[in-house]
Design an enzyme around this catalytic site. Structure first.
Site, mmCIF file in Angstrom:
data_model
loop_
_atom_site.group_PDB
_atom_site.id
_atom_site.type_symbol
_atom_site.label_atom_id
_atom_site.label_comp_id
_atom_site.label_asym_id
_atom_site.label_seq_id
_atom_site.Cartn_x
_atom_site.Cartn_y
_atom_site.Cartn_z
ATOM 1 N N ARG A 135 1.799 -4.205 10.975
ATOM 2 C CA ARG A 135 1.260 -5.558 11.162
ATOM 3 C C ARG A 135 2.268 -6.608 10.676
ATOM 4 O O ARG A 135 2.572 -7.570 11.399
ATOM 5 C CB ARG A 135 -0.061 -5.705 10.392
ATOM 6 C CG ARG A 135 -0.636 -7.131 10.396
ATOM 7 C CD ARG A 135 -1.876 -7.223 9.515
ATOM 8 N NE ARG A 135 -1.586 -6.882 8.133
ATOM 9 C CZ ARG A 135 -1.142 -7.738 7.212
ATOM 10 N NH1 ARG A 135 -0.928 -9.006 7.530
ATOM 11 N NH2 ARG A 135 -0.899 -7.342 5.983
ATOM 12 N N ARG A 136 2.778 -6.439 9.470
ATOM 13 C CA ARG A 136 3.707 -7.430 8.930
ATOM 14 C C ARG A 136 4.986 -7.506 9.764
ATOM 15 O O ARG A 136 5.515 -8.584 10.012
ATOM 16 C CB ARG A 136 4.010 -7.110 7.466
ATOM 17 C CG ARG A 136 2.834 -7.428 6.547
ATOM 18 C CD ARG A 136 3.036 -6.926 5.130
ATOM 19 N NE ARG A 136 1.926 -7.357 4.266
ATOM 20 C CZ ARG A 136 1.552 -6.725 3.170
ATOM 21 N NH1 ARG A 136 2.200 -5.630 2.791
ATOM 22 N NH2 ARG A 136 0.545 -7.177 2.450
ATOM 23 N N ASN B 62 4.019 1.543 -5.099
ATOM 24 C CA ASN B 62 3.159 0.498 -5.659
ATOM 25 C C ASN B 62 3.962 -0.785 -5.892
ATOM 26 O O ASN B 62 5.158 -0.846 -5.609
ATOM 27 C CB ASN B 62 2.458 0.987 -6.931
ATOM 28 C CG ASN B 62 3.424 1.323 -8.062
ATOM 29 O OD1 ASN B 62 4.497 0.735 -8.168
ATOM 30 N ND2 ASN B 62 3.030 2.265 -8.911
ATOM 31 N N CYS C 271 -6.140 4.501 16.793
ATOM 32 C CA CYS C 271 -4.693 4.260 16.812
ATOM 33 C C CYS C 271 -4.342 3.153 15.832
ATOM 34 O O CYS C 271 -4.984 2.111 15.820
ATOM 35 C CB CYS C 271 -4.255 3.864 18.225
ATOM 36 S SG CYS C 271 -2.535 3.343 18.343
ATOM 37 N N THR D 156 9.602 -3.873 4.742
ATOM 38 C CA THR D 156 8.162 -3.616 4.825
ATOM 39 C C THR D 156 7.940 -2.422 5.736
ATOM 40 O O THR D 156 8.650 -2.255 6.726
ATOM 41 C CB THR D 156 7.366 -4.826 5.351
ATOM 42 O OG1 THR D 156 5.975 -4.469 5.430
ATOM 43 C CG2 THR D 156 7.824 -5.274 6.724
ATOM 44 N N GLN E 19 5.095 -2.354 -8.534
ATOM 45 C CA GLN E 19 6.240 -2.271 -9.439
ATOM 46 C C GLN E 19 7.416 -1.533 -8.787
ATOM 47 O O GLN E 19 8.579 -1.942 -8.931
ATOM 48 C CB GLN E 19 5.829 -1.567 -10.744
ATOM 49 C CG GLN E 19 4.943 -2.411 -11.646
ATOM 50 C CD GLN E 19 3.474 -2.467 -11.191
ATOM 51 O OE1 GLN E 19 3.075 -1.817 -10.230
ATOM 52 N NE2 GLN E 19 2.686 -3.265 -11.888
ATOM 53 N N THR E 20 7.111 -0.464 -8.059
ATOM 54 C CA THR E 20 8.166 0.305 -7.375
ATOM 55 C C THR E 20 8.859 -0.555 -6.329
ATOM 56 O O THR E 20 10.099 -0.561 -6.229
ATOM 57 C CB THR E 20 7.557 1.551 -6.699
ATOM 58 O OG1 THR E 20 6.949 2.374 -7.702
ATOM 59 C CG2 THR E 20 8.630 2.360 -5.977
ATOM 60 N N ARG E 21 8.093 -1.311 -5.569
ATOM 61 C CA ARG E 21 8.699 -2.136 -4.514
ATOM 62 C C ARG E 21 9.515 -3.291 -5.101
ATOM 63 O O ARG E 21 10.546 -3.666 -4.541
ATOM 64 C CB ARG E 21 7.611 -2.651 -3.568
ATOM 65 C CG ARG E 21 7.126 -1.567 -2.599
ATOM 66 C CD ARG E 21 6.140 -2.109 -1.595
ATOM 67 N NE ARG E 21 4.833 -2.310 -2.179
ATOM 68 C CZ ARG E 21 3.911 -3.119 -1.683
ATOM 69 N NH1 ARG E 21 4.163 -3.844 -0.618
ATOM 70 N NH2 ARG E 21 2.732 -3.223 -2.260
ATOM 71 N N ARG F 202 8.200 1.711 0.444
ATOM 72 C CA ARG F 202 6.881 2.223 0.072
ATOM 73 C C ARG F 202 6.763 2.264 -1.440
ATOM 74 O O ARG F 202 7.736 2.114 -2.159
ATOM 75 C CB ARG F 202 6.669 3.637 0.659
ATOM 76 C CG ARG F 202 6.493 3.634 2.170
ATOM 77 C CD ARG F 202 6.201 5.026 2.696
ATOM 78 N NE ARG F 202 5.867 4.981 4.113
ATOM 79 C CZ ARG F 202 6.751 4.953 5.095
ATOM 80 N NH1 ARG F 202 8.034 4.977 4.805
ATOM 81 N NH2 ARG F 202 6.373 4.915 6.349
ATOM 82 N N LYS G 19 -9.019 -2.793 2.294
ATOM 83 C CA LYS G 19 -8.165 -2.671 3.475
ATOM 84 C C LYS G 19 -7.637 -1.247 3.635
ATOM 85 O O LYS G 19 -7.178 -0.876 4.715
ATOM 86 C CB LYS G 19 -7.015 -3.673 3.450
ATOM 87 C CG LYS G 19 -5.939 -3.394 2.431
ATOM 88 C CD LYS G 19 -4.749 -4.325 2.632
ATOM 89 C CE LYS G 19 -3.638 -3.984 1.648
ATOM 90 N NZ LYS G 19 -2.373 -4.620 1.951
ATOM 91 N N ASP G 20 -7.717 -0.414 2.569
ATOM 92 C CA ASP G 20 -7.269 0.975 2.649
ATOM 93 C C ASP G 20 -8.342 1.917 3.184
ATOM 94 O O ASP G 20 -8.046 3.074 3.490
ATOM 95 C CB ASP G 20 -6.842 1.487 1.259
ATOM 96 C CG ASP G 20 -5.608 0.794 0.721
ATOM 97 O OD1 ASP G 20 -4.830 0.263 1.538
ATOM 98 O OD2 ASP G 20 -5.414 0.789 -0.509
ATOM 99 N N SER H 297 4.788 -1.959 6.891
ATOM 100 C CA SER H 297 3.551 -2.328 7.576
ATOM 101 C C SER H 297 3.837 -2.724 9.021
ATOM 102 O O SER H 297 4.614 -3.645 9.289
ATOM 103 C CB SER H 297 2.891 -3.507 6.843
ATOM 104 O OG SER H 297 1.952 -4.162 7.661
#
Length: 303
Positions: A126-127, A146, A234, A122, A148-150, A144, A79-80, A124
């Site tokens: 989309r989310r 990874n 876009c 979030t 563990q950070t979130r 933002r 997805k990235d 995102s």
């Protein structure tokens, strides 16, 4: 044959993905070497690389390492990967998709709150848009980093819950409570590990032919073609998910929303797959005709 050098980002999840690809290779008696790529800042790049349209924020450094022959293949969360790839780079294989869903993770003291009352973290589009479609008064925070950070930010900062890809939680073996959220449609190609290689490296393409999971590849091609046709360069709140059912048909769900989630166009199709038909483009063009063009134009003026 030489040892295969696998390029990967340096996060715990990215390293898990690289080890999963490595396991597939070692099971076939190939020797391997994982090469974490941290930064492109100190690389001596030739000018032509800058002109190749390397745009993926999470894939750029690995693209450069691949083009510079520092690694033989690169391992990514699919997805990235942008739908338009740099010259001489292509997706040469995908592993079987495991956990495509989005899930909600709450703070312990927010477990009794109704979904509409949660303050969500979030970044995102989309989310956010898909959540706002159902709960238009929701307050959001940016988050933002990874997994563990979130999770650490969820403990420390002023919001009630955040949204994760279930793949990130399951692959890392994290012992955390989460809940399914059926209102979401996954990001195109979510939950898929992809391997990119150089187009002019037939040896690697041959190696990964036997590793590639064809049913997953068929589904993600539909999803990525849907995204590519809608996007037009876009970023937008777009969900797409295709799966093969027990009758060997494909069910495809796609959604495009305005940023505030209040104007959404969806498609839900079940069909018998025929090779050579660009289903993703076909379904995206239907969305565009049904009001998607106006939504995309509106988004371009807002971002």
């Amino acid at each position: 044959m030489r040892s295969i050098k696998l390029g990967t980002r340096n996060s715990p999840l990215a390293l898990w993905q690289a080890r999963e690809v490595e396991r597939n290779l070692q099971n076939r008696n190939y020797s391997t070497e994982i090469t974490p790529i941290v930064s492109s800042g100190d690389k001596n790049l030739q000018q032509p690389l800058y002109a190749m349209g390397i745009t993926g924020i999470f894939t750029k450094d690995l693209d450069i390492a691949l083009l510079n022959h520092e690694v033989d293949i690169a391992v990514h969360s699919l997805k990235d990967i942008p739908t338009e790839l740099p010259e001489n780079i292509e997706i040469i294989a995908v592993l079987k998709r495991d956990f495509p869903q989005d899930v909600l993770v709450r703070k312990p003291d927010a477990e009794t709150l109704d979904l509409r009352d949660l303050k969500i973290a979030t970044s995102s589009l989309r989310r956010r848009a898909f959540w706002l479609k159902e709960f238009p008064d929701t307050e959001f925070s940016d988050i933002r980093g990874n997994v563990q950070t979130r999770l650490r930010k969820l403990e420390e900062q002023d919001f009630d819950a955040t949204l994760f890809s279930l793949a990130a939680i399951e692959r890392m073996g994290l012992d955390i409570r989460y809940e399914a959220i059926p209102i979401m449609i996954s990001a195109p190609a979510q939950g898929v590990v992809a391997i990119t290689g150089r187009s002019d490296d037939p040896e690697m393409k041959e190696v990964f032919k036997e590793i590639n999971h064809l049913p997953t590849q068929i589904c993600i091609n539909i999803e990525r073609n849907f995204l590519n046709t809608l996007e037009g360069g876009c970023t937008a709140p777009i969900g797409a998910f295709a799966e093969i059912n027990d009758k060997n048909e494909i069910r495809f769900r796609g959604r495009l929303c305005s940023l505030d989630g209040q104007n959404c166009i969806e498609t839900d199709e079940i069909f018998a797959y025929k090779e050579g038909v660009n289903y993703g483009k076909k379904f995206a063009e239907e969305v565009i005709r049904n009001g998607g063009r106006e939504i995309m134009q509106q988004i371009k003026t807002q971002l």
